[in-house]
Design a protein around this motif. Structure first.
Motif, short mmCIF file in Angstrom:
data_model
loop_
_atom_site.label_atom_id
_atom_site.label_comp_id
_atom_site.label_asym_id
_atom_site.label_seq_id
_atom_site.Cartn_x
_atom_site.Cartn_y
_atom_site.Cartn_z
N TYR A 176 3.97 -4.08 -2.28
CA TYR A 176 3.97 -4.07 -3.73
C TYR A 176 5.31 -4.10 -4.46
CZ TYR A 176 -0.74 -3.89 -5.51
OH TYR A 176 -1.98 -4.24 -5.91
N GLU A 219 -7.43 4.39 3.47
CA GLU A 219 -6.61 3.79 2.40
C GLU A 219 -6.89 4.47 1.07
OE1 GLU A 219 -4.28 2.18 1.27
OE2 GLU A 219 -3.94 0.21 2.13
N ASP A 220 -5.94 4.36 0.17
CA ASP A 220 -6.15 4.88 -1.18
C ASP A 220 -6.99 3.90 -2.00
OD1 ASP A 220 -4.13 2.95 -1.18
OD2 ASP A 220 -2.73 4.11 -2.40
N ILE A 221 -6.64 2.61 -1.93
CA ILE A 221 -7.30 1.63 -2.80
C ILE A 221 -7.21 0.23 -2.17
CG2 ILE A 221 -5.20 1.25 -4.17
CD1 ILE A 221 -7.05 1.04 -6.67
N THR A 238 -3.40 -6.53 2.08
CA THR A 238 -2.69 -5.53 2.89
C THR A 238 -3.54 -5.12 4.09
OG1 THR A 238 -1.73 -4.69 0.83
CG2 THR A 238 -1.49 -3.30 2.79
N SER A 282 -0.40 -7.24 -5.63
CA SER A 282 0.00 -7.44 -4.23
C SER A 282 0.71 -8.77 -4.06
CB SER A 282 -1.25 -7.41 -3.35
OG SER A 282 -0.90 -7.18 -2.02
N LYS A 305 -11.30 -2.00 -5.95
CA LYS A 305 -11.35 -2.90 -7.12
C LYS A 305 -11.92 -4.22 -6.62
CE LYS A 305 -7.01 -1.49 -9.31
NZ LYS A 305 -5.66 -2.02 -9.63
N ASP A 311 -7.41 -3.70 -3.36
CA ASP A 311 -7.43 -4.60 -4.52
C ASP A 311 -7.67 -6.02 -4.00
OD1 ASP A 311 -7.10 -5.78 -6.98
OD2 ASP A 311 -4.95 -5.45 -7.11
N SER A 312 -6.62 -6.76 -3.70
CA SER A 312 -6.81 -8.11 -3.14
C SER A 312 -7.37 -8.04 -1.72
CB SER A 312 -5.48 -8.86 -3.13
OG SER A 312 -4.62 -8.31 -2.16
N GLY A 313 -7.07 -6.96 -1.02
CA GLY A 313 -7.50 -6.83 0.39
C GLY A 313 -6.48 -7.41 1.36
N LEU A 358 -1.86 7.92 -5.68
CA LEU A 358 -1.51 6.56 -6.13
C LEU A 358 -0.34 6.60 -7.11
CD1 LEU A 358 -4.99 6.41 -5.98
CD2 LEU A 358 -4.20 4.05 -5.96
N ASP A 359 0.53 5.62 -6.95
CA ASP A 359 1.75 5.63 -7.76
C ASP A 359 1.87 4.44 -8.68
OD1 ASP A 359 2.19 3.77 -5.51
OD2 ASP A 359 4.22 3.61 -6.31
N PHE A 363 -5.06 -0.70 -13.66
CA PHE A 363 -4.08 -0.04 -12.81
C PHE A 363 -4.22 1.48 -12.91
CE2 PHE A 363 -0.05 1.27 -11.02
CZ PHE A 363 -0.02 0.45 -9.91
N VAL A 364 -4.51 2.09 -11.77
CA VAL A 364 -4.74 3.54 -11.75
C VAL A 364 -3.65 4.28 -11.00
CG1 VAL A 364 -7.25 3.39 -12.03
CG2 VAL A 364 -6.27 3.31 -9.73
P1 IMP Z 1 -4.04 -5.12 -1.92
O1 IMP Z 1 -3.24 -5.68 -0.78
O2 IMP Z 1 -4.01 -5.99 -3.14
O3 IMP Z 1 -5.46 -4.78 -1.52
O4 IMP Z 1 -3.31 -3.81 -2.40
C1 IMP Z 1 -3.49 -2.60 -1.77
C2 IMP Z 1 -2.35 -1.66 -2.07
O5 IMP Z 1 -1.80 -1.88 -3.37
C3 IMP Z 1 -2.87 -0.24 -2.10
O6 IMP Z 1 -2.75 0.39 -0.84
C4 IMP Z 1 -2.00 0.42 -3.15
O7 IMP Z 1 -0.83 0.94 -2.56
C5 IMP Z 1 -1.62 -0.69 -4.09
N1 IMP Z 1 -2.45 -0.71 -5.33
C6 IMP Z 1 -3.42 -1.59 -5.68
N2 IMP Z 1 -3.97 -1.31 -6.87
C7 IMP Z 1 -3.34 -0.19 -7.29
C8 IMP Z 1 -3.48 0.63 -8.47
O8 IMP Z 1 -4.30 0.40 -9.38
N3 IMP Z 1 -2.66 1.71 -8.55
C9 IMP Z 1 -1.75 2.02 -7.57
N4 IMP Z 1 -1.59 1.29 -6.46
C10 IMP Z 1 -2.38 0.20 -6.32
#
Ligand code: IMP
Ligand code: MG
Length: 178
Positions: free
Chosen positions: A69, A98-100, A106, A75, A130, A102-104, A157-158, A151-152
């Protein structure tokens, strides 16, 4: 810090009762297995520490740190391993926490990376999802809450490394990151 919050999305009580529910389910599902909890740093730290207290099984825990990030809110799709697992995972039943999602992107990378080391199984537990942000297919075994595409922060979560210590999930004011 509280002034930067637009709205509380999930309060502490709601978080804890859902975590108890997930922990109970994991306890049932992993009875007799060689469970290794893989916590993805740093965001999942609060979640994993509350979750494992609710899993009444012998288990191991290990940590991975990946970066995807920077300080932006989307992402990049480029995943870098900053810290790898300490031990061999061959034959173990991995549960990635995992915490969250989003795109998947990661997690997709992480799953492939870990599967190549021949664990017995790899499953996903995420506190937040998400679904609207998804760019690749991810099968989630344990889910806390589906949330809208906002965005949370808080509960681990930061935004730009801040707000992790807020004990509940909240939506950040848009003027902070826009
Ligand atoms: P992805 O690869 O888009 O699924 O992103 C996953 C990673 O992005 C998570 O492990 C978080 O660290 C970060 N992330 C995604 N959305 C948020 C958010 O709303 N707040 C904080 N961190 C987020
Ligand atoms: Mg994360």
């Amino acid at each position: 810090m509280e002034n930067d919050i637009k709205e509380v999305l999930i309060d502490e009580e709601t978080l804890q009762s859902k975590i108890k529910e997930i922990g109970t389910q994991i306890t049932k599902d992993y009875e007799g297995k060689d469970l290794l909890i893989v916590c993805v740093l740093k965001g999942a730290v609060m979640f994993v520490s509350d979750l494992i207290k609710q899993v009444k099984l012998p288990l191991e825990i290990d940590f991975m740190a990946v970066s995807s990030y920077g300080s932006s809110t989307k992402s990049s799709g480029v995943v870098r391993i900053l810290k790898d697992l300490d031990k061999d995972i061959k034959g173990k039943d991995l549960l990635i926490v995992e915490d969250i999602i989003d795109s998947g992107l990661t997690l997709a990378y992480l799953i492939d990376y870990l599967k190549s080391r021949e664990p017995n199984s790899v499953e996903i537990c995420t506190l937040l999802d998400k679904k609207d942000g998804r760019k690749t297919d991810i099968e989630v075994k344990y889910l806390g809450f589906s949330i809208p595409d906002e965005f949370v922060i808080g509960y681990g979560l930061d935004y730009a490394e801040k707000y992790r210590n807020i004990p509940y999930i909240s939506i950040l004011k848009e003027e902070i990151y826009k």
